[in-house]
Design an enzyme around this catalytic site. Structure first.
Site, PDB file in Angstrom:
ATOM      1  N   LYS A 181       0.567   4.462   5.169  1.00 61.86           N
ATOM      2  CA  LYS A 181       0.057   4.459   3.806  1.00 61.86           C
ATOM      3  C   LYS A 181       0.771   3.702   2.836  1.00 61.86           C
ATOM      4  O   LYS A 181       0.179   3.634   1.893  1.00 61.86           O
ATOM      5  CB  LYS A 181       0.109   6.181   3.370  1.00 61.86           C
ATOM      6  N   LYS A 183       4.846   1.834   1.662  1.00 56.90           N
ATOM      7  CA  LYS A 183       6.345   1.911   1.369  1.00 56.90           C
ATOM      8  C   LYS A 183       6.810   3.320   1.717  1.00 56.90           C
ATOM      9  O   LYS A 183       6.423   4.309   0.925  1.00 56.90           O
ATOM     10  CB  LYS A 183       6.991   1.202   0.465  1.00 56.90           C
TER      11      LYS A 183
END
Length: 267
Positions: A181, A183
């Protein structure tokens, strides 16, 4: 007809931080079974004195009997004799956990895990009755999310979800799923610790890498709360929960403010 001996027993439900103490029996009857701490009331001893003594002998813990859960008098509850048990909720005061000669093992179990265990004698019923008195068996709400950076939007979502029931269980995404999704700021273990520090969160679990439904099957929630932007196939969810014999309701939580983890990371 041969007369059976009549005996009086005392059993303790000792709760501490959403965990209950259980002991594993070394001898028959119920050898190898997990049970609540307890035993026979000795001559000249009160029930409360027996509770304190048995808890200390079997677990090493110092307890204070607080409230009677009930009287358990099924004639078939113990094969040795007609044993009537008086069960109490007990407060943990101190001591150090250790097993006695009569026990193979003694340990704290998460309440949800203990409820799913096949306890010896009728101790499963005693445990459920005790937890009912404490209000632990109200509706369970389950939520899930990455919780990469906890912001006011998350706090609103969790508080609103908790308002639908008695216990809030949070499933935090494992690192592999979270990286997909975007970092990753904190690893799953750290995100779990942060969520556990919130007083309105009762339990935090790191999600399964392959199947989210494994958590649902184990926790068996009454309600699943979803964020305003969480995409999930409700039809599949309904079919899977029905197949597992779980009657669950879905609640959608509205948006709070203009908070977004992605926006915060970009800043």
């Amino acid at each position: 007809m041969k007369k059976r001996k009549h005996l009086l027993a005392a059993d303790s439900v000792i709760i501490n931080n959403n965990h209950v103490v259980l002991v594993k029996r070394r001898f028959p009857p119920g050898k190898g079974c997990w049970v609540l701490p307890g035993g026979m009331v000795e001559p000249g001893e009160t029930i409360k004195e027996a509770l304190v003594r048995e808890a200390k002998e079997e677990t090493g813990l110092d307890v204070e009997p607080l409230r009677m859960i009930g009287i358990y008098d099924d004639p078939e509850r113990d094969p040795r004799a007609y044993v009537v048990s008086v069960a109490y909720l007990c407060k943990l005061k101190g001591g150090k956990l250790h097993k006695s000669r009569e026990c193979e093992e003694v340990r704290f179990f998460d309440i949800n895990d203990a409820l799913n265990m096949n306890l010896g004698f009728d101790h499963g019923k005693i445990l459920r009755d005790g937890l009912m008195l404490l209000g632990f068996l109200g509706k369970k709400v389950l939520v899930g999310g990455t919780f990469n950076i906890i912001h006011p939007g998350h706090i609103y979502f969790l508080r609103k979800s908790k308002s639908f029931g008695k216990r809030l269980v949070v499933v935090v995404s494992n690192d592999e799923t979270a990286k997909k999704k975007g970092k990753l700021i904190f690893p799953a273990k750290e995100r779990k610790k942060l969520l556990e520090s919130l007083r309105f969160v009762d339990k935090v679990i790191i999600g399964d890498k392959k199947d989210f439904f494994k958590v649902i099957e184990k926790e068996r929630p009454d309600i699943i709360a979803l964020g305003y932007d969480q995409e999930i196939d409700l039809s599949t969810l309904k079919k899977r929960t029905e197949r597992l014999g779980i009657d669950v309701r879905i609640k959608r939580i509205d948006k709070y403010g203009d908070y977004s983890t992605r926006k915060i990371i970009k800043k």
